[in-house]
Design a protein around this motif. Structure first.
Motif, PDB file in Angstrom:
ATOM      1  N   GLY A 523       0.833  -1.204   0.000  1.00 30.93           N
ATOM      2  CA  GLY A 523       0.000   0.000   0.000  1.00 30.93           C
ATOM      3  C   GLY A 523       0.862   1.245   0.000  1.00 30.93           C
ATOM      4  O   GLY A 523       1.985   1.230   0.502  1.00 30.93           O
ATOM      5  N   ASN A 524       0.351   2.335  -0.571  1.00 30.93           N
ATOM      6  CA  ASN A 524       1.132   3.579  -0.599  1.00 30.93           C
ATOM      7  C   ASN A 524       0.386   4.769  -0.030  1.00 30.93           C
ATOM      8  O   ASN A 524       0.837   5.900  -0.154  1.00 30.93           O
ATOM      9  CB  ASN A 524       1.589   3.892  -2.037  1.00 30.93           C
ATOM     10  CG  ASN A 524       0.449   3.845  -3.029  1.00 30.93           C
ATOM     11  OD1 ASN A 524      -0.697   4.125  -2.672  1.00 30.93           O
ATOM     12  ND2 ASN A 524       0.750   3.471  -4.260  1.00 30.93           N
ATOM     13  N   GLY A 525      -0.774   4.561   0.596  1.00 33.93           N
ATOM     14  CA  GLY A 525      -1.499   5.648   1.235  1.00 33.93           C
ATOM     15  C   GLY A 525      -2.496   6.315   0.310  1.00 33.93           C
ATOM     16  O   GLY A 525      -2.629   5.959  -0.863  1.00 33.93           O
ATOM     17  N   THR A 531       2.514  12.271  -4.909  1.00 34.66           N
ATOM     18  CA  THR A 531       2.846  11.461  -3.746  1.00 34.66           C
ATOM     19  C   THR A 531       4.242  10.884  -3.895  1.00 34.66           C
ATOM     20  O   THR A 531       4.695  10.616  -5.011  1.00 34.66           O
ATOM     21  CB  THR A 531       1.825  10.325  -3.564  1.00 34.66           C
ATOM     22  OG1 THR A 531       2.167   9.531  -2.426  1.00 34.66           O
ATOM     23  CG2 THR A 531       1.772   9.427  -4.785  1.00 34.66           C
ATOM     24  N   MET A 532       4.941  10.681  -2.768  1.00 33.75           N
ATOM     25  CA  MET A 532       6.285  10.115  -2.770  1.00 33.75           C
ATOM     26  C   MET A 532       6.253   8.781  -2.056  1.00 33.75           C
ATOM     27  O   MET A 532       6.386   8.707  -0.838  1.00 33.75           O
ATOM     28  CB  MET A 532       7.259  11.067  -2.098  1.00 33.75           C
ATOM     29  CG  MET A 532       7.573  12.278  -2.935  1.00 33.75           C
ATOM     30  SD  MET A 532       8.424  13.541  -1.999  1.00 33.75           S
ATOM     31  CE  MET A 532       7.251  14.874  -2.120  1.00 33.75           C
ATOM     32  N   SER A 533       5.984   7.741  -2.819  1.00 39.81           N
ATOM     33  CA  SER A 533       5.909   6.405  -2.237  1.00 39.81           C
ATOM     34  C   SER A 533       6.869   5.490  -2.974  1.00 39.81           C
ATOM     35  O   SER A 533       7.277   5.769  -4.101  1.00 39.81           O
ATOM     36  CB  SER A 533       4.480   5.860  -2.330  1.00 39.81           C
ATOM     37  OG  SER A 533       4.091   5.714  -3.680  1.00 39.81           O
ATOM     38  N   GLY A 534       7.221   4.389  -2.340  1.00 36.53           N
ATOM     39  CA  GLY A 534       8.136   3.431  -2.937  1.00 36.53           C
ATOM     40  C   GLY A 534       8.912   2.708  -1.866  1.00 36.53           C
ATOM     41  O   GLY A 534       8.816   3.029  -0.676  1.00 36.53           O
ATOM     42  N   THR A 535       9.690   1.732  -2.276  1.00 31.74           N
ATOM     43  CA  THR A 535      10.468   0.957  -1.316  1.00 31.74           C
ATOM     44  C   THR A 535      11.865   1.533  -1.102  1.00 31.74           C
ATOM     45  O   THR A 535      12.606   1.038  -0.258  1.00 31.74           O
ATOM     46  CB  THR A 535      10.589  -0.500  -1.795  1.00 31.74           C
ATOM     47  OG1 THR A 535      11.148  -0.521  -3.110  1.00 31.74           O
ATOM     48  CG2 THR A 535       9.228  -1.172  -1.821  1.00 31.74           C
ATOM     49  N   THR A 638      -2.862  16.582  -0.027  1.00 32.73           N
ATOM     50  CA  THR A 638      -1.413  16.740   0.117  1.00 32.73           C
ATOM     51  C   THR A 638      -0.977  16.990   1.549  1.00 32.73           C
ATOM     52  O   THR A 638       0.182  16.754   1.886  1.00 32.73           O
ATOM     53  CB  THR A 638      -0.909  17.911  -0.751  1.00 32.73           C
ATOM     54  OG1 THR A 638      -1.525  19.132  -0.310  1.00 32.73           O
ATOM     55  CG2 THR A 638      -1.246  17.680  -2.214  1.00 32.73           C
ATOM     56  N   GLY A 639      -1.891  17.511   2.379  1.00 36.48           N
ATOM     57  CA  GLY A 639      -1.539  17.785   3.763  1.00 36.48           C
ATOM     58  C   GLY A 639      -0.764  19.071   3.968  1.00 36.48           C
ATOM     59  O   GLY A 639      -0.219  19.290   5.054  1.00 36.48           O
ATOM     60  N   VAL A 640      -0.697  19.945   2.970  1.00 37.35           N
ATOM     61  CA  VAL A 640       0.034  21.202   3.129  1.00 37.35           C
ATOM     62  C   VAL A 640      -0.690  22.098   4.124  1.00 37.35           C
ATOM     63  O   VAL A 640      -1.898  21.989   4.327  1.00 37.35           O
ATOM     64  CB  VAL A 640       0.177  21.945   1.788  1.00 37.35           C
ATOM     65  CG1 VAL A 640       0.970  21.136   0.798  1.00 37.35           C
ATOM     66  CG2 VAL A 640      -1.180  22.320   1.225  1.00 37.35           C
TER      67      VAL A 640
END
Length: 677
Positions: A523-525, A531-535, A638-640
């Motif tokens: 999952g990445n939210g 968005t900045m997701s990854g392993t 984005t949560g800004v």
């Protein structure tokens, strides 16, 4: 003789349509600046793969070519109408239509060439300024140096020349079809106003206003699908045009009712002038309103992404480097070696994320968080989803160690309790967790101890959107889900470290795409937009890459907004300045009736104010609801830290500064024209 006539007429047109020449110079300046950046060595040195910026400017240029063509075509036709009597006289004196067409074309090509030449030097200066802004935002040292490439001159000149040639295509056909009589009396065609029936058209104002209100209500309540939003937006465009078709009839009917209000001071004169102008420009006014709305919304996008760019990574990533792997026994030795070769490691820590066979928190979030999507299992693998296949847990000891690395205070927890670590932007959802979600571990119900909402790498690294922290004794009875490592280094991460670490991870291997990643339903939210997701996350590298994309987007949108606004305001100004000469006798009559110079200027001010306020107010009403909705969604996804009203207020401020500048220029030119004897 012929060349002398062309030069004289071009000089006179440049003086009469100075705002038009000035606007085309501004557009040329911006085009030179942005095209210069495409070929700039400094830009290529800043970012090896500058394809994103080239694509952004290409998209902007596509729209700008259309706007320039429309602006030039409109002004050329407007000039043709105003000078039709002059051209008819040329024909009476023995010139052929072919010669008149040639004369008019060359005059306009000279005006275009003048605008292009005036834009070269300031365009080059702005190119250097914009490159410096890029370097400053990306925190890279930059020394201003000559960076001239003739290809950007050819590109800009070619695009503008194409726009002028295409815009002038219709002139030849139009003049060839017109007789001498039509040319001589063409400038009198717009005097048919009061003699039309206006009763039924007045209702268009009411219908348009009702539709706009319904549209804004749908926008604010977010009750539209994508297909429905396209359909309703097309309806909105039609409503704008119908509004102007009805406004003139509305004003005329108000005058015909002979209300005592119309005889107060100069009200009757102003209303007749306004109704006449809207009548003759109703389609144009609708187009201008759409451009104004577009300019306001594009600048609001600039304000939102500028805010996002300043604190994008700090919203999610508290560690310099974060890496995860689906294999819970993975040791990260290769990654440690690559990092150590590239930077000095201050601290590193490996830990496990656990699962417990429960999905209580996932189910709650899928139901209560907008934008989430639940993947389906396809064969032995899972499709994309917002959250992991099961609720994600972490040991208290690991959690406190990571908090220390991130600079946060330690927390305490008892057996039988849990801490919810979640994103700040979902604060509303977290407040309802204790009442609506039952968290169990090892067949025991856990009590919520507290909720923490600091940034904690929760876009697929430390859970997705949330993490449930439990006592070590409780976590040790759970099933290891995946392993992760957090690393803090001295100084800034070197460029390219992200790619080196990704090369070690088979999840980034093109021949074995995703590897074992989806075996755990990764999952990445629920973050949207960007968005900045990854392993593998190297904060400095990701921030630099994201900043380049965001700044490129902001430059493109600001570029479009300025061109949209200046083109629309040019048409407003040219129309009024032309009327000041054409209808000068009307203002002479006002003075003969006893109005002083100051009182006449007050009439002009009132007339221009209403004329400029009409499309301004409509575009503000249209854009504010769309903007507030877009801003609220942007903040949510984005949560800004910011408010939709703040973003809109900033864009409106920039808009009004330029708007007011054009208004002042128009007012000064208008009063000068009517004062000439």
């Amino acid at each position: 003789m012929f060349k002398t006539l062309i030069a004289r007429n071009a000089k006179r047109s440049a003086k009469d349509y100075m705002i038009y020449v000035g606007t085309m110079t501004i557009i040329s300046t911006l085009m030179f600046a942005f095209h210069g950046m495409i070929f700039s060595k400094d830009m290529r040195a800043l970012y090896a793969d500058a394809a994103v910026f080239v694509v952004m400017i290409g998209i902007a240029s596509f729209f700008i070519i259309g706007i320039v063509m429309w602006l030039v075509r409109y002004i050329v036709n407007f000039m043709l109408e105003k000078r039709s009597k002059e051209f008819g006289t040329y024909l009476l004196l023995g010139m052929t239509k072919k010669q008149v067409i040639k004369l008019f074309r060359r005059e306009n090509y000279l005006l275009g060439l003048l605008s292009i030449l005036l834009g070269i030097i300031p365009g080059y200066a702005f190119q250097l300024l914009f490159v410096n802004i890029f370097y400053s935002i990306l925190e890279t040292e930059y020394r201003i140096s000559p960076d001239f490439n003739p290809w950007y001159l050819l590109l800009t000149f070619g695009i503008l020349a194409l726009a002028y040639v295409l815009a002038m295509r219709g002139v030849r056909r139009k003049i060839k079809k017109m007789t001498i009589r039509e040319l001589l009396y063409s400038d009198q065609q717009n005097e048919k106003i009061v003699h039309e029936k206006n009763g039924r058209k007045g209702i268009l104002v009411i219908l348009s206003v009702v539709y706009i209100c319904v549209f804004n209500g749908l926008i604010l309540t977010s009750n539209m699908s994508l297909n429905a939003s396209v359909f309703y937006s097309l309806g909105l465009v039609m409503a704008i045009y119908l509004l102007y078709f009805g406004l003139s009839a509305f004003f005329i009917r108000f005058i015909q009712k002979k209300s005592p209000l119309i005889y107060k001071q100069d009200t009757l004169f102003v209303l007749r002038q306004l109704s006449s102008k809207i009548k003759t420009m109703r389609f144009t006014m609708g187009t201008l309103t759409i451009l104004f709305t577009g300019a306001l919304l594009t600048w609001m996008v600039v304000m939102m992404f500028t805010n996002f760019q300043r604190n994008q990574v700090t919203l999610t990533q508290p560690f310099d480097i974060s890496i995860s792997n689906a294999d819970a026994d993975y040791d990260f030795s290769d990654e440690e070696q690559v990092i150590a070769e590239s930077a000095q490691i201050n601290e590193q820590y490996q830990y496990l994320i656990f699962r417990n066979g429960t999905t209580a928190m996932n189910d709650y979030l899928y139901e209560h968080v907008d934008g989430t999507y639940k993947g389906e299992k396809v064969g032995d693998q899972w499709a994309d989803s917002s959250y992991f296949g099961e609720d994600t847990f972490m040991k208290l000891s690991d959690y406190n160690h990571l908090r220390e690395m991130a600079g946060y205070d330690k927390v305490q927890l008892k057996v039988g309790q849990y801490i919810l670590q979640g994103k700040k932007r979902l604060e509303k959802q977290w407040q309802q967790v204790e009442e609506q979600v039952t968290i169990t571990a090892n067949q025991e119900t856990l009590a919520l101890r507290t909720i923490q909402m600091e940034p904690f790498a929760q876009n697929g690294m430390n859970g997705a959107d949330y993490l449930l922290v439990v006592a070590d004794e409780t976590a040790e009875k759970m099933i290891p889900y995946y392993r992760a490592m957090a690393v803090n280094i001295a100084g800034e991460a070197p460029q390219g470290l992200q790619q080196k670490l990704e090369a070690l991870d088979k999840n980034y291997n093109e021949t074995e795409q995703y590897g074992d990643l989806y075996n755990i339903s990764y999952g990445n939210g629920s973050d949207q937009i960007m968005t900045m997701s990854g392993t593998t996350i190297v904060r400095d590298n990701i921030q630099r890459d994201a900043s380049f994309v965001i700044v490129s987007l902001c430059f493109m949108m600001a570029y479009l907004g300025i061109v949209f606004l200046c083109a629309a305001l040019t048409i407003l100004a040219v129309q009024q300045l032309s009327d000041s000469t054409k209808h000068k006798k009307r203002y002479d009559i006002l003075r003969q009736l006893g109005l002083s110079k100051k009182e006449t200027e007050r009439v002009v001010l009132k007339q221009l104010s209403i004329y400029y306020l009409c499309p301004l107010m409509i575009s503000v009403v249209l854009s504010i609801f769309i903007g507030l909705f877009a801003g609220e969604r942007f903040v949510y996804y984005t949560g800004v830290q910011g408010s939709s009203m703040g973003f809109y207020g900033l864009s409106l401020g920039v808009f009004l500064v330029i708007y007011f500048a054009y208004f002042i220029v128009t007012y000064i030119g208008f009063t000068r024209n009517i004062e000439k004897y």
